[in-house]
Every structure is written in structure tokens, then in C-alpha cells.
Enzyme design. Structure first.
Site, PDB file in Angstrom:
ATOM      1  CG  PHE A 134      -4.008 -17.531 -61.019  1.00 20.03           C
ATOM      2  CD1 PHE A 134      -3.896 -16.148 -61.231  1.00 20.03           C
ATOM      3  CD2 PHE A 134      -5.147 -17.909 -60.615  1.00 20.03           C
ATOM      4  CE1 PHE A 134      -4.824 -15.331 -60.852  1.00 20.03           C
ATOM      5  CE2 PHE A 134      -6.269 -16.826 -60.245  1.00 20.03           C
ATOM      6  CZ  PHE A 134      -6.005 -15.496 -60.374  1.00 20.03           C
TER       7      PHE A 134
ATOM      8  CD  GLU B 150      16.649  -1.108-104.644  1.00 21.85           C
ATOM      9  OE1 GLU B 150      16.131  -2.396-104.475  1.00 21.85           O
ATOM     10  OE2 GLU B 150      17.701  -1.069-104.150  1.00 21.85           O
TER      11      GLU B 150
ATOM     12  CG  ASP C 107      -2.166  -8.377 -75.271  1.00 18.01           C
ATOM     13  OD1 ASP C 107      -2.790  -7.319 -74.889  1.00 18.01           O
ATOM     14  OD2 ASP C 107      -1.096  -8.886 -74.856  1.00 18.01           O
TER      15      ASP C 107
ATOM     16  CG  MET D 285       7.992  -8.029 -72.280  1.00 19.80           C
ATOM     17  SD  MET D 285       8.359  -9.651 -72.065  1.00 19.80           S
ATOM     18  CE  MET D 285       7.869 -10.032 -70.450  1.00 19.80           C
TER      19      MET D 285
ATOM     20  N   GLY E 237       8.614  -8.770 -81.822  1.00 22.75           N
ATOM     21  CA  GLY E 237       7.584  -8.729 -82.845  1.00 22.75           C
ATOM     22  C   GLY E 237       6.055  -8.869 -82.016  1.00 22.75           C
TER      23      GLY E 237
ATOM     24  CG  ASP F 202      15.000  -1.132 -82.633  1.00 22.96           C
ATOM     25  OD1 ASP F 202      15.391  -2.116 -81.869  1.00 22.96           O
ATOM     26  OD2 ASP F 202      13.775  -1.074 -82.802  1.00 22.96           O
TER      27      ASP F 202
ATOM     28  CB  CYS G 277       7.604  -4.264 -79.749  1.00 26.69           C
ATOM     29  SG  CYS G 277       8.868  -5.360 -80.544  1.00 26.69           S
TER      30      CYS G 277
HETATM   31  C1  GLA Z   1      13.182  -7.250 -80.640  1.00 25.71           C
HETATM   32  C2  GLA Z   1      12.025  -6.501 -81.606  1.00 25.71           C
HETATM   33  C3  GLA Z   1      13.183  -6.029 -82.783  1.00 25.71           C
HETATM   34  C4  GLA Z   1      14.127  -5.382 -82.048  1.00 25.71           C
HETATM   35  C5  GLA Z   1      14.818  -6.100 -81.159  1.00 25.71           C
HETATM   36  C6  GLA Z   1      16.113  -5.167 -80.623  1.00 25.71           C
HETATM   37  O1  GLA Z   1      13.469  -8.535 -81.325  1.00 25.71           O
HETATM   38  O2  GLA Z   1      11.066  -7.224 -81.900  1.00 25.71           O
HETATM   39  O3  GLA Z   1      12.214  -5.217 -83.751  1.00 25.71           O
HETATM   40  O4  GLA Z   1      13.641  -3.979 -81.538  1.00 25.71           O
HETATM   41  O5  GLA Z   1      14.116  -6.579 -80.196  1.00 25.71           O
HETATM   42  O6  GLA Z   1      16.625  -6.111 -79.831  1.00 25.71           O
END
Ligand code: GLA
Length: 729
Positions: free
Chosen positions: A281, A613, A533, A480, A528, A367, A525
Site C-alpha cells: 500500500f 426425510e 465483513d 469471489m 464461503g 449455482d 460469498c
Molecule cells: C465457492 C462457494 C460455493 C460454490 C462454489 C462454486 O466455493 O463458496 O458455495 O458457489 O464456489 O464454484
């Protein structure tokens, strides 16, 4: 007005309902910190002492022969470097002449109603009835640098926010080498420091340890806030527990790299600070240019760690999160990731959605894997074009079919990334961050797009809108999936500013999407919880808490997360067993109990569950709907510490104390098992509460002091959910 200026004594005081924060402008124009703690009236400048510390604590020239005056021992608001203070500085600036000494003296201040905002950065917001602002201007007359310190005060909930803007008022370029948003000096005290460390799939573990001489620091050099250390720190007196004692917290409202430090100094004084990561930085400011530091939210509580958490939860839920979903119960979703990974087509998605609809699930989230040639995680990032072949038709058609089942539709995206194997990279190799002539470091086999360049952010914005406009997309999961390396922009800018400008680019894109799709719920995300933040919460009111969906691990992950972040922010799903991250099997009941302590959802192939289930699942969703407002908006209590008790337990109590939901999971199983007892918190001692399942009545005092018995069950990781309602005094 929560902010007062005592002109005679040159004292500035911020009052909240239960706390006071005080500073003094001294005879030399130094801005000294006097006090932060329980509410006090009057002035506390009597705390300042001036002893001759010999020649090793320097004296500012204006103090003449007074060897007792040294910045090395005086408590300060915004310490800089080179004025005789040898502790960590909050600001370090380098001039073109090559010197660093920065001597910031008071120039003026102003107080006004309402809360300041920060252009281009996330910040707590509050109107003129809820908050007041203090701006203090400091100046270095030689360097010609102005620092505007911002203080926002939300009186009702003991919240004080801080930020700072540096302005280059000279005729030459300067470089900001370090900039903290907040610094807290303590003259004395016995404190533990609490931080939240971790790794991918095991984020925000709780660590508490006494401060020793030297400095304790956490941070991230990854360009994101990171899985490894969360940008939050708590100082708690040794005696402080969940329910009693004093503690201070600092939370950084920023999603890039950071550094937070606590040091115990030579005279047993303590300095706590938080700001930009210093490594890589070096932010240039041309004459007239300015740099605004991200916000730090501070709070102080005498009601133990629970009190501090409640202040932060309230502040983030009501004054940081925005949009339609800020206080709304979020749709129960099913996510395709752990159900199918990349292996799906339109029919499989539709079948999953049909089963989901029959269970009472409200949204299907598609996803990764729906775009370009993305059939594994080695390619196609940046190619935001729907793979119609894989979906068996247009996205619009698929969305219509899902809507036809009565479900909402959500989509995953990873806007900040570029795969080398992508159309985008083949067309624009210079759009990736990479150093000329060097092979870049790969992460998940992908590179990072240079979001410090506006034209790249503009391009991605257009592409995303092109997809989102194909149908009504009600939810977006913004991912990301790597740390940033090879920090080099091919645009015309100095490299020392790239990492911060990158984060500003991310915020800019998020702000534009929110403006264009105000009703769309965005979930943050980063593999995970790698970017869990307060900065992201300004744009995304919920964040996928961890890629680890194992209910037992999640108890610790969600425990650590709860110290700072509200339950409404915690993305949490029920997945299949054996769990894909740990191989552990726990009951569907326990998985649901843990997932309910967050924004509830499922992430499994519903074709692979039994009839029994499926029935349980329907009941879980029905129960969740019943409790969701309490879970989301109730006061959250940690009832045990899962690190040192054989049971994890927590509860949600409505603000008026009339409703309580308690959840627990036994973490150990043995022969001839001990009984677990749990004491509830936050109830009215004098009221009678009824267990809505058994009809058994208890006094509030009994539930809180004698506790509740968790019956021994012959299984591993059994869970317990109790719901009590106040039925009288
Ligand atoms: C990351 C996310 C997961 C899923 C994968 C897809 O790891 O945390 O939940 O979305 O990417 O590539």
C-alpha cells in the site's frame, strides 16, 4: 446533541446513552485522547501526566525546555510518526523529498446533526434524529496535509463510528504509506484481546488471550478481508464474561486487506488500532487529491460480550444493511451446488425445483456452471453468456418454469474473476492483474480481473445486466474464489493504489446493481466466509458463512461469527450426509437446528432423500417460518462456549422478553452419559413461561438460574429446540 465542546477547557465530548468518549485539544494543538468508557460527566484532563522521561522520549520543539511533555507517553486520537511518539502510528505519509515526519495539529472542528457518509465506501447511516457527527480538522503546515477526523455517534445504542480523510493541500505529490481509521489509547488496564482466526471451510474461530508487552496484530494481505482473520477485534477485561464486565469492540467496514493491532507499551499503556493493510500500500495523492479511509464501528459495553454483540447486531441490521430484505425474513432456498456441482441440465434443475416446491422451499438458486463452457472450475470465468445447450433452452424459459412452480429464482456469479481459458481472456489478457514478464500465481486455476479500472467494471456490469435482464432474477450469489496476488494494473495508475481501488471497483459495481435491481437479494460469498465483513453487509444483507456445511463444525463457525455479525447475515444450509467437507454424519434434525441459526436453506439433491426425510423437511420449513421473525430480529444469546463445553447452545429472545427459542446440540456422546443443563438468558425473572411443546410452565428465574434439562438421547450429536412463550407474571 450527543456531542459537546467545552471551549474554556478545549474539550470535545461524545456521549451515548451509556458511554462517554472524550478528547482534549492541548496548548500545542495536539489532539489528546482522554477517556472512553461508562458515561461520565465533567472533564477528565486531570488524567494526563507529564513526567520527565529523559531524552529517550522526545519533546516537541514548542514545549521549550519542558522535558515532561512527550508524545511518547501522551494518549492520542490520531498518532502520526516522527513527532516523538515511537509507538505505532495511525498515519504515515512520505513526501517526494523523502521524509515521513507528519505533525498534525488541531485547526478547527464542526458538529452537526445526522451521520456523515463516505463517498464510494460503505458506512453506517442514520438520520438527524438518530445520530450526530463531529468533524475535527488537523493540519501539518509544512507537509501541507489536512486530516479530517470523522466521528458518528448513535446515542441510543452506544455506537461510535470513525473515519478519516487525508487531503494533499501542498504543491507536490505525497504518498500515504499507512492509514488507520481509528486508534484508541488506554492509559492503563488489564485486557484480553479477542480475535477470530481461521481458514477456508473453518472460519472465525474464537481466540481470547491476555495482552502482553509487544504487539498483537491480525490482518489480511489477500486483497480481501479473508478467511484467516476477520476484521474485528475485542478488548475485554480479564474478568469479563458473556454476561458481565466491560469490553470494547472495533469492526472494520471494509472488504479488502486490513491490519488491526493491540500493543502494550512501556508505561503499560495500550494502543488499539485498525486500518488499511500497509503491505503493498503506497497511495499517491497529487496536489488537491484526497484519500478517505474506510469506517470503523466501535462500541463499548458493561454488560459483557453479549451486550457488545447486541450493539453491533442492532447497528449492522438497522443502520448498515439496506434494501427490501434488510428486515424481511429471507426466502428458504435450495442451492444446486452440493446437489449437482457442475453436473446438471435444465431437466435436473426443474426436477429439483419441483421437489423443492412440494416441500415448501421458496427459491431455487442455480449455482456455478450455467455460463460459457463452464463444466468444471478450470475455465470460462468472465464469459457471462448463458449456456443454453446445457440448460436446454434460454434462461428466460428456465426462470419462467421455476416461477411456474411458485418458486423464486436465484443465480450464482463470480464477477471479479477471469479464467485464462475464456473468451474474455483471449480478447483482453491485460484485464487480469499480472506483472509483465512474470508468470502469475494461480488460485483455483483462475486470475483476478483488474477491478481498479473503471472500463473493466463497466464491461462486467453490462454483461451481468445482460444476463439478469433475461428474466426476473430475485437473488444473486456474488462469489469471489481466490486471494489476490500479482498486484499490477495495466491501466495508467501507480501500483500502490491498486488494491484499494480494486475494492472501490467492487463496491461501485455492487452499488450500480443494487440501484438497477432494488428488489434483488444479493448474498455475498468468497469460498464461503472469506469476505464475511461489515463492508459487504452494506450491499449484501446476507453472506454465505462457510463452505463447510457440517453442522458440528458450523456450531463453532457460527459461534465466532455471532460476536460481531447478526444472525440475519449468516447464510446457513442443510446439506447431505456424510458431509462433503468432513465425512461426518449427523441427523437431519441437528442439521436443520444449526442451519436455522441463520438464513435457512438447503443444499442437497432432494432426489436422494427418503420419504421419511422428505416429511421431516416439510416440517422443518413449516417450523422455520413460525420462528423466522424471532430468529432474525430477536436478541441473540450465546448460552455456552462450544470450545469448552460438551454442548453448543444459543437462543433468540424477542425484545420484549415474551418469546424465546432455544437451540442446543450435544457435542459429546459417552456411555452412562452426563446430563447437560442449560441456563437461559434475557428473560423476565418474574414472568411465567410455557414450553409450547410440552405445556410445562417455568418461572423466568428458574429457566435462567436453575436452567433447563436436556434429556440424554442415545445418538451422536442430538439436537434440542425449545420454544417458550410468556404466559403471565
Ligand atoms: C465457492 C462457494 C460455493 C460454490 C462454489 C462454486 O466455493 O463458496 O458455495 O458457489 O464456489 O464454484
Amino acid at each position: 446533541m450527543a456531542i459537546h465542546f467545552d471551549e474554556k477547557n478545549q474539550i470535545l465530548t461524545l456521549h451515548t446513552k451509556r458511554t462517554t468518549y472524550q478528547m482534549k485539544i492541548d496548548a500545542y494543538g495536539m489532539l489528546l485522547h482522554l477517556y472512553y468508557g461508562p458515561r461520565c460527566e465533567g472533564t477528565m484532563d486531570y488524567l494526563l501526566t507529564y513526567y520527565d522521561r529523559s531524552g529517550f522520549s522526545g519533546n516537541i520543539y514548542d514545549a521549550g525546555n519542558n522535558r515532561g511533555y512527550s508524545m511518547d507517553s501522551l494518549p492520542q486520537e490520531f498518532p502520526s510518526c516522527g513527532n516523538g511518539d515511537f509507538r505505532s502510528a495511525a498515519v504515515i505519509i512520505k513526501t517526494l523529498d523523502g521524509f515521513f515526519n507528519c505533525d498534525l495539529r488541531y485547526s478547527e472542528h464542526k458538529i452537526y446533526k445526522g451521520k456523515y457518509g463516505l463517498t464510494g465506501l460503505p458506512a453506517v447511516y442514520a438520520d438527524s434524529r438518530e445520530a450526530d457527527t463531529l468533524e475535527i480538522v488537523l493540519k501539518d503546515e509544512v507537509m501541507k496535509v489536512k486530516a479530517v477526523l470523522y466521528y458518528g455517534v448513535i446515542e441510543e445504542k452506544d455506537i461510535i463510528t470513525r473515519s478519516v480523510k487525508l487531503i494533499n493541500e501542498g504543491g507536490q505529490k505525497i504518498y500515504v504509506e499507512k492509514l488507520d481509521s481509528a486508534c484508541l489509547d488506554f492509559l492503563y488496564g488489564n485486557y484480553d484481546v479477542i480475535s477470530f482466526y481461521g481458514r477456508h471451510a473453518m472460519e472465525r474461530n474464537f481466540q481470547r488471550m491476555p495482552i502482553g508487552h509487544g504487539s498483537f496484530s491480525i490482518g489480511s494481505r489477500r486483497g480481501t478481508s479473508s478467511h484467516q482473520y476477520n476484521p474485528a477485534l475485542i478488548l475485554a477485561e480479564h474478568e469479563t464474561t458473556e454476561d458481565f464486565g466491560t469490553c470494547y469492540g472495533m469492526v472494520y467496514v471494509y472488504s479488502g486487506g486490513f491490519k488491526a493491532e493491540v500493543s502494550l507499551e512501556q508505561y503499560d499503556q495500550i494502543r488499539m488500532m485498525m486500518g488499511f493493510q500497509e503491505d503493498m500500500f503506497s497511495y499517491p495523492l497529487e496536489p488537491g487529491e484526497s484519500l478517505t479511509a474506510p469506517e470503523v464501528v466501535m462500541s463499548y459495553s458493561t454488560a459483557g460480550l453479549a451486550g457488545l454483540s447486541h450493539n453491533f447486531h442492532w447497528c449492522f441490521r438497522n443502520h448498515l444493511c439496506r434494501g427490501k430484505y434488510k428486515n424481511a425474513v429471507r426466502p428458504v432456498l435450495i442451492n444446486s451446488w452440493e446437489a449437482f456441482y457442475f453436473d446438471f441440465d435444465g431437466d435436473a434443475l426443474y426436477e429439483l425445483a419441483k421437489k423443492a416446491a412440494a416441500s415448501g422451499i421458496e427459491m431455487l438458486v442455480l449455482d456455478d456452471g450455467w455460463f460459457g463452457q463452464r463444466n468444471d472450475d478450470n475455465c470460462a470465468l468472465g464469459d457471462w453468456v448463458v449456456n443454453e445447450k446445457k440448460l436446454g433452452g434460454t434462461l428466460q424459459k428456465l426462470i419462467e418454469k421455476i416461477h411456474g412452480l411458485g418458486l423464486k429464482f436465484g443465480l450464482w456469479i463470480e464477477p471479479e474473476m477471469i479464467s485464462e481459458d475464456s473468451e474474455l481472456y483471449r480478447a483482453h489478457p491485460d484485464w487480469a492483474l499480472r506483472i509483465p514478464g512474470k508468470k502469475p500465481v494461480r488460485g483455483r486455476n483462475q486470475l483476478v480481473l483488474d477491478f481498479s479500472r473503471k472500463e473493466i467494471v463497466d464491461y462486467i456490469y453490462e454483461k451481468i445486466c445482460g444476463v439478469l435482464d433475461q428474466g426476473q432474477v430475485e437473488y444473486l450469489k456474488w462469489d469471489m474464489n481466490r486471494s489476490i496476488t500479482d498486484v499490477y494494473s495495466h491501466g495508467p495508475k501507480e501500483q500502490g493504489r491498486v488494491l484499494h481501488d480494486y475494492v472501490l471497483g467492487v463496491y461501485d459495481l455492487l452499488e450500480r446493481l443494487i440501484g438497477r435491481y432494488p428488489d434483488m437479494l444479493i448474498e455475498g460469498c468468497s469460498g464461503g466466509g472469506g469476505r464475511f465483513d461489515a463492508g459487504m453487509l452494506y450491499y449484501t444483507p446476507q453472506i454465505w458463512c462457510s463452505d463447510n456445511t457440517d453442522a458440528v463444525d458450523r456450531i463453532r463457525i457460527q459461534y465466532g461469527t455471532s460476536f460481531v455479525y447478526p444472525i440475519s447475515a449468516v447464510g446457513s444450509h442443510v446439506s447431505i450426509v456424510p458431509n462433503h467437507q468432513t465425512g461426518r454424519s449427523v441427523s437431519l434434525e441437528t442439521r436443520a437446528a444449526v442451519a436455522m441459526a441463520g438464513t435457512f436453506g438447503y443444499e442437497l439433491d432432494l432426489n436422494k432423500i427418503t420419504e421419511d426425510e422428505a416429511r421431516k423437511l416439510r416440517n422443518q420449513i413449516r417450523d422455520y417460518h413460525r420462528f423466522a421473525p424471532l430468529i432474525q430480529n430477536g436478541l441473540y444469546y450465546r448460552l455456552t462456549n462450544p470450545y469448552d463445553r460438551a454442548v453448543g447452545a444459543w437462543s433468540f429472545v424477542s425484545e420484549d422478553g415474551s418469546e424465546v427459542m432455544m437451540e442446543a446440540v450435544a457435542l459429546e456422546t459417552h456411555g452412562n452419559m452426563n446430563v447437560n443443563y442449560i441456563r437461559l438468558k434475557g428473560l423476565d425473572e418474574n414472568s411465567v413461561y410455557e414450553d409450547m411443546q410440552s405445556g410445562r410452565r417455568y418461572s423466568g428465574a428458574a429457566l435462567m438460574h436453575a436452567g433447563l434439562v436436556l434429556p440424554v438421547k442415545m445418538e451422536e450429536y442430538p439436537s434440542y429446540i425449545y420454544y417458550f412463550r410468556r404466559v403471565g407474571a
